[in-house]
Structure formats: structure tokens, C-alpha cells
Design a protein around this motif. Structure first.
Motif, PDB file in Angstrom:
ATOM      1  N   ARG A  51       6.142  10.111   6.174  1.00  0.00           N
ATOM      2  CA  ARG A  51       6.460   9.326   7.369  1.00  0.00           C
ATOM      3  C   ARG A  51       5.228   9.025   8.214  1.00  0.00           C
ATOM      4  NH1 ARG A  51      11.421  10.865  11.462  1.00  0.00           N
ATOM      5  NH2 ARG A  51      10.928   9.442  13.182  1.00  0.00           N
ATOM      6  N   GLU A  52       4.401  10.034   8.430  1.00  0.00           N
ATOM      7  CA  GLU A  52       3.211   9.852   9.267  1.00  0.00           C
ATOM      8  C   GLU A  52       2.217   8.889   8.614  1.00  0.00           C
ATOM      9  OE1 GLU A  52       4.610  12.857   8.629  1.00  0.00           O
ATOM     10  OE2 GLU A  52       5.524  12.987  10.626  1.00  0.00           O
ATOM     11  N   LYS A  53       2.060   9.013   7.298  1.00  0.00           N
ATOM     12  CA  LYS A  53       1.165   8.094   6.587  1.00  0.00           C
ATOM     13  C   LYS A  53       1.698   6.665   6.637  1.00  0.00           C
ATOM     14  CE  LYS A  53      -0.898  11.444   3.389  1.00  0.00           C
ATOM     15  NZ  LYS A  53      -1.089  11.845   1.961  1.00  0.00           N
ATOM     16  N   ALA A  54       3.019   6.534   6.566  1.00  0.00           N
ATOM     17  CA  ALA A  54       3.625   5.203   6.645  1.00  0.00           C
ATOM     18  C   ALA A  54       3.367   4.563   8.007  1.00  0.00           C
ATOM     19  CB  ALA A  54       5.127   5.296   6.382  1.00  0.00           C
ATOM     20  N   GLN A  55       3.419   5.366   9.051  1.00  0.00           N
ATOM     21  CA  GLN A  55       3.116   4.833  10.382  1.00  0.00           C
ATOM     22  C   GLN A  55       1.675   4.328  10.436  1.00  0.00           C
ATOM     23  OE1 GLN A  55       4.200   7.355  13.678  1.00  0.00           O
ATOM     24  NE2 GLN A  55       2.923   6.241  15.136  1.00  0.00           N
ATOM     25  N   THR A  56       0.759   5.100   9.869  1.00  0.00           N
ATOM     26  CA  THR A  56      -0.651   4.699   9.849  1.00  0.00           C
ATOM     27  C   THR A  56      -0.848   3.419   9.038  1.00  0.00           C
ATOM     28  OG1 THR A  56      -1.372   6.990  10.066  1.00  0.00           O
ATOM     29  CG2 THR A  56      -2.989   5.422   9.223  1.00  0.00           C
ATOM     30  N   VAL A  57      -0.191   3.341   7.882  1.00  0.00           N
ATOM     31  CA  VAL A  57      -0.289   2.137   7.046  1.00  0.00           C
ATOM     32  C   VAL A  57       0.222   0.916   7.812  1.00  0.00           C
ATOM     33  CG1 VAL A  57       0.661   0.983   4.996  1.00  0.00           C
ATOM     34  CG2 VAL A  57      -0.178   3.329   4.833  1.00  0.00           C
ATOM     35  N   MET A  58       1.345   1.081   8.510  1.00  0.00           N
ATOM     36  CA  MET A  58       1.916  -0.042   9.247  1.00  0.00           C
ATOM     37  C   MET A  58       1.033  -0.435  10.425  1.00  0.00           C
ATOM     38  SD  MET A  58       4.333  -2.187   9.054  1.00  0.00           S
ATOM     39  CE  MET A  58       4.518  -3.636  10.098  1.00  0.00           C
ATOM     40  N   GLU A  59       0.443   0.534  11.074  1.00  0.00           N
ATOM     41  CA  GLU A  59      -0.489   0.214  12.164  1.00  0.00           C
ATOM     42  C   GLU A  59      -1.666  -0.602  11.646  1.00  0.00           C
ATOM     43  OE1 GLU A  59       0.442   4.211  14.903  1.00  0.00           O
ATOM     44  OE2 GLU A  59      -1.288   4.167  13.536  1.00  0.00           O
ATOM     45  N   THR A  60      -2.140  -0.263  10.457  1.00  0.00           N
ATOM     46  CA  THR A  60      -3.229  -1.034   9.843  1.00  0.00           C
ATOM     47  C   THR A  60      -2.772  -2.454   9.525  1.00  0.00           C
ATOM     48  OG1 THR A  60      -4.161   0.973   8.873  1.00  0.00           O
ATOM     49  CG2 THR A  60      -4.854  -1.119   7.905  1.00  0.00           C
ATOM     50  N   TYR A  61      -1.565  -2.579   8.986  1.00  0.00           N
ATOM     51  CA  TYR A  61      -1.011  -3.901   8.706  1.00  0.00           C
ATOM     52  C   TYR A  61      -0.933  -4.749   9.977  1.00  0.00           C
ATOM     53  CZ  TYR A  61       0.672  -2.642   3.965  1.00  0.00           C
ATOM     54  OH  TYR A  61       0.780  -2.293   2.640  1.00  0.00           O
ATOM     55  N   LEU A  62      -0.493  -4.135  11.069  1.00  0.00           N
ATOM     56  CA  LEU A  62      -0.360  -4.868  12.325  1.00  0.00           C
ATOM     57  C   LEU A  62      -1.719  -5.322  12.844  1.00  0.00           C
ATOM     58  CD1 LEU A  62       2.401  -2.667  13.982  1.00  0.00           C
ATOM     59  CD2 LEU A  62       2.630  -5.090  13.378  1.00  0.00           C
ATOM     60  N   THR A  63      -2.728  -4.501  12.633  1.00  0.00           N
ATOM     61  CA  THR A  63      -4.092  -4.890  13.017  1.00  0.00           C
ATOM     62  C   THR A  63      -4.581  -6.050  12.151  1.00  0.00           C
ATOM     63  OG1 THR A  63      -4.606  -2.624  13.703  1.00  0.00           O
ATOM     64  CG2 THR A  63      -6.474  -4.080  13.236  1.00  0.00           C
ATOM     65  N   GLN A  64      -4.275  -5.999  10.862  1.00  0.00           N
ATOM     66  CA  GLN A  64      -4.731  -7.030   9.933  1.00  0.00           C
ATOM     67  C   GLN A  64      -3.992  -8.352  10.101  1.00  0.00           C
ATOM     68  OE1 GLN A  64      -4.148  -4.632   6.254  1.00  0.00           O
ATOM     69  NE2 GLN A  64      -6.238  -5.252   5.734  1.00  0.00           N
ATOM     70  N   GLN A  74       0.840  -1.202   0.000  1.00  0.00           N
ATOM     71  CA  GLN A  74       0.000   0.000   0.000  1.00  0.00           C
ATOM     72  C   GLN A  74       0.873   1.249   0.000  1.00  0.00           C
ATOM     73  OE1 GLN A  74      -3.108  -0.059   2.989  1.00  0.00           O
ATOM     74  NE2 GLN A  74      -3.249   2.168   3.024  1.00  0.00           N
ATOM     75  N   THR A  75       0.385   2.310  -0.633  1.00  0.00           N
ATOM     76  CA  THR A  75       1.153   3.551  -0.680  1.00  0.00           C
ATOM     77  C   THR A  75       1.048   4.349   0.623  1.00  0.00           C
ATOM     78  OG1 THR A  75       1.482   5.652  -1.845  1.00  0.00           O
ATOM     79  CG2 THR A  75      -0.774   4.845  -1.688  1.00  0.00           C
ATOM     80  N   ALA A  76       2.154   5.044   0.939  1.00  0.00           N
ATOM     81  CA  ALA A  76       2.144   6.058   1.999  1.00  0.00           C
ATOM     82  C   ALA A  76       2.631   7.389   1.443  1.00  0.00           C
ATOM     83  CB  ALA A  76       3.005   5.622   3.187  1.00  0.00           C
ATOM     84  N   GLU A  77       2.792   7.456   0.110  1.00  0.00           N
ATOM     85  CA  GLU A  77       3.092   8.706  -0.605  1.00  0.00           C
ATOM     86  C   GLU A  77       4.349   9.414  -0.102  1.00  0.00           C
ATOM     87  OE1 GLU A  77      -0.588  10.820  -0.297  1.00  0.00           O
ATOM     88  OE2 GLU A  77      -1.526   9.641  -1.891  1.00  0.00           O
ATOM     89  N   TRP A  78       5.364   8.636   0.259  1.00  0.00           N
ATOM     90  CA  TRP A  78       6.648   9.169   0.729  1.00  0.00           C
ATOM     91  C   TRP A  78       6.512   9.958   2.033  1.00  0.00           C
ATOM     92  CZ3 TRP A  78      10.088   6.733  -2.064  1.00  0.00           C
ATOM     93  CH2 TRP A  78       9.857   6.489  -3.418  1.00  0.00           C
TER      94      TRP A  78
END
Length: 329
Positions: free
Chosen positions: A211-224, A205-209
Motif C-alpha cells: 500500500r505504501e509503495k503504491a502511494q509513492t508510485v501514484m505520487e510520482t505519476y501525479l508529478t509526471q 509500474q510495480t508497487a509489489e502489492w
């Protein structure tokens, strides 16, 4: 001495003085003579989005400082990642008939008409860091920057090795459609499939370069996926640091999930020393910007340059991190 001879002597003296001044101004790296003094050389520069991360900020800062050091008349512009804005910037700078343009493209294809127009007006265009789309390459005189495909292949090797050749990973991508994103994705996937067929990708999934979006994406991954995640590939270190923040917030231990990126930042160097980071590569925005400016000066003076000039991007791993100076960006 006759008036004619005196006039010729004065003319010759002025010509020799001008030639001497040009010779004195010519830096060693130029590889030729200056057509005019550096102080009269005008270069337009537009940089992807300096406000988005430390690498781009350092690149823009270096481009401006190095241009001033050389005495160039340089304009550094920030399109804030917007292809439409950058398109207009290229058009506006080209209308002022500069000696060269340096473009760090925001898009593979959207800028091609503007670059084509500049080229047809006789203005040499250099692309920097991110290559333009194939259809636009006939309109540029050269490209400078890292080999993003090679970096992505290195990332696949570092992550595959860190996982011992098997495991589940998630991917945090850059902005879709951007050439660096495309290269850092496709070359990674190809290398992974070829050398590490037992590494499975759970999601990408993209986090558009960002940092904050990448943290959110990773938090979602950890939940999934929870503990099923063995490793992460982030397209750059800024996003990798967001991933590490999410892992820390989830109570993970250093090294429990292997994190590999491209283009190491200073904080990423620190994270590697602390055990959170399993691999990246050195990529200097200072080297990146200086090479682009030097190339622009060369083409402004009619000196032929290679179609592609790269900067070195060696692997940085926990076992050799001390061999590399901590990045200042």
C-alpha cells in the motif's frame, strides 16, 4: 461361544466402532468416506506472505482456525514472499510425509522442483489462490482460488465504462513474475485493447502489492502527468487504497480520477461509499482458504477433485456496493 468366535466378535466390534467413528467424523462436503479420522490427518500449508496485506492475513488466519475446527493436524507457514524460503518449507514439510500439502505459491516456476519432489514421494499437492507455472501443473492434484484473468477483464470493463470509453490511465502492478500479477496485467490489457481502444495507458509500474509503495508510485505519476490522468488500475485493493491516499494528498476530489482494482478490502468498500472508488470485485479470503483446506482433506482421503475449483468474484460498483457486506479484511 468359543475362544475363536469371541476373538472374531471382538475384532468385528472394534472394526465396526472404528468405521462408525470415521463415518461420524466425515463432513457432508467430503463426498466420500474418511480413510482415517480427521484428528489423525496431517496437512502442511504455506501461504504467500500473510504480513503483506489484510487479505493474506485473513487467509492464513482462516486456514489455521478452520483446520482447528475440523480437528486436523495442520501447520501454517509464512515464507514472507520469498521463493527460496517457501521452497525449503515445502521440502521440510514433505520430509515429514503429511497427508497433503497446500501451497499458495510465491513464484510461478521457482517452486516446481520442490512440488515435483513432494508429488514423486506420493504426497498430494494443492496450489491455492495463485497457479503454479504450466510446467509444474502435472505435479499437483488440483488448484483452488479466484479466476484472476476474469477479475482483470472485469476491471478493464469497469474502468472503461467509468471513463465513458476514453481517457488516459496509469497502472499500479503487483510483484513482477508472480502469476497473479501476470494474469491481472495481461488479461486487463487484452480486454482493454479489445473493448476500449480509446483508453490510453500513460505508464505502468510495480508497487509489489504494498500500500505504501503504491502511494509513492501514484505520487510520482501525479508529478509526471498531473491532470492528464483520468483513471487508475491497481492490481488489488490494498494498492488501490495507496493510490487513493495519493489522490487525496494531491487535493483531488472524490471521483475526479476513476480508481478500479481487483479484490476489494473493507477500507476499499468504505472508499467506494465515499465516492473515491469506481469499481472492484468481491473476493473472500475466507472462502479461498476453506476451499483449499477442504480440497486437501479430500485428496488426503483419496477422493478425486477437479483440476480447477474457483470462488465467485462478482463486480462491486458504486451502484451495487450496498448489496455486498463490508469485507472484514
Amino acid at each position: 461361544m468359543t475362544h475363536v468366535n469371541k476373538a472374531l466378535a471382538v475384532t468385528l466390534s472394534i472394526a465396526l466402532s472404528a468405521a462408525a467413528a470415521n463415518a461420524q467424523d466425515a463432513p457432508e462436503w467430503l463426498g466420500g468416506e474418511l480413510k482415517k479420522p480427521l484428528s489423525e490427518t496431517r496437512i502442511g500449508i504455506t501461504v504467500l506472505y500473510p504480513g503483506s496485506n489484510a487479505y493474506q492475513a485473513k487467509y492464513a488466519e482462516t486456514a489455521e482456525a478452520y483446520s482447528q475446527e475440523l480437528g486436523l493436524q495442520a501447520t501454517v507457514m509464512d515464507p514472507q514472499g520469498d521463493p527460496a524460503v517457501q521452497f525449503d518449507q515445502i521440502q521440510d514439510m514433505a520430509s515429514q510425509n503429511p497427508d497433503a500439502l497446500v501451497v499458495w505459491p510465491t513464484s510461478q516456476n521457482a517452486l516446481i522442483p520442490a512440488i515435483r519432489n513432494a508429488s514423486r514421494a506420493g504426497i498430494p499437492v494443492i496450489t491455492s489462490n495463485s497457479p503454479i507455472g504450466e510446467a509444474g501443473r502435472r505435479y499437483i492434484v488440483g488448484h483452488t482460488g479466484p479466476d484472476d484473468c476474469a477479475q482483470a477483464e472485469q476491471a478493464a470493463e469497469m474502468l472503461g465504462d467509468a471513463l465513458g470509453g476514453s481517457g488516459n490511465i496509469v497502472v499500479v502492478e503487483g510483484t513482477p513474475g508472480y502469476s497473479v500479477s501476470i494474469l491481472r496485467k495481461n488479461c486487463f490489457l487484452d480486454q482493454l485493447a479489445d473493448k476500449y481502444p480509446d483508453v490510453n495507458i500513460l505508464a505502468s509500474q510495480t508497487a509489489e502489492w504494498n500500500r505504501e509503495k503504491a502511494q509513492t508510485v501514484m505520487e510520482t505519476y501525479l508529478t509526471q502527468f498531473g491532470d492528464d490522468i483520468d483513471g487508475v488500475y491497481a492490481f488489488d485493493d490494498g494498492m488501490g487504497l495507496g493510490v487513493i491516499s495519493a489522490l487525496q494528498g494531491a487535493g483531488k476530489e472524490p471521483g475526479e480520477v476513476k480508481v478500479v482494482t481487483c479484490n476489494q478490502f473493507g477500507e476499499g468498500w468504505d472508499a467506494m461509499k465515499a465516492g473515491w472508488h469506481s469499481g472492484s470485485n468481491k473476493q473472500s479470503p475466507v472462502d479461498d482458504a476453506i476451499l483449499a483446506i477442504q480440497t486437501a482433506v479430500k485428496v488426503a482421503n483419496g477422493i478425486e477433485v477437479p483440476a480447477l475449483q474457483g470462488i465467485e468474484t462478482p463486480k462491486v460498483l458504486p451502484e451495487n456496493v450496498d448489496d455486498f457486506e463490508r469485507p472484514s479484511w
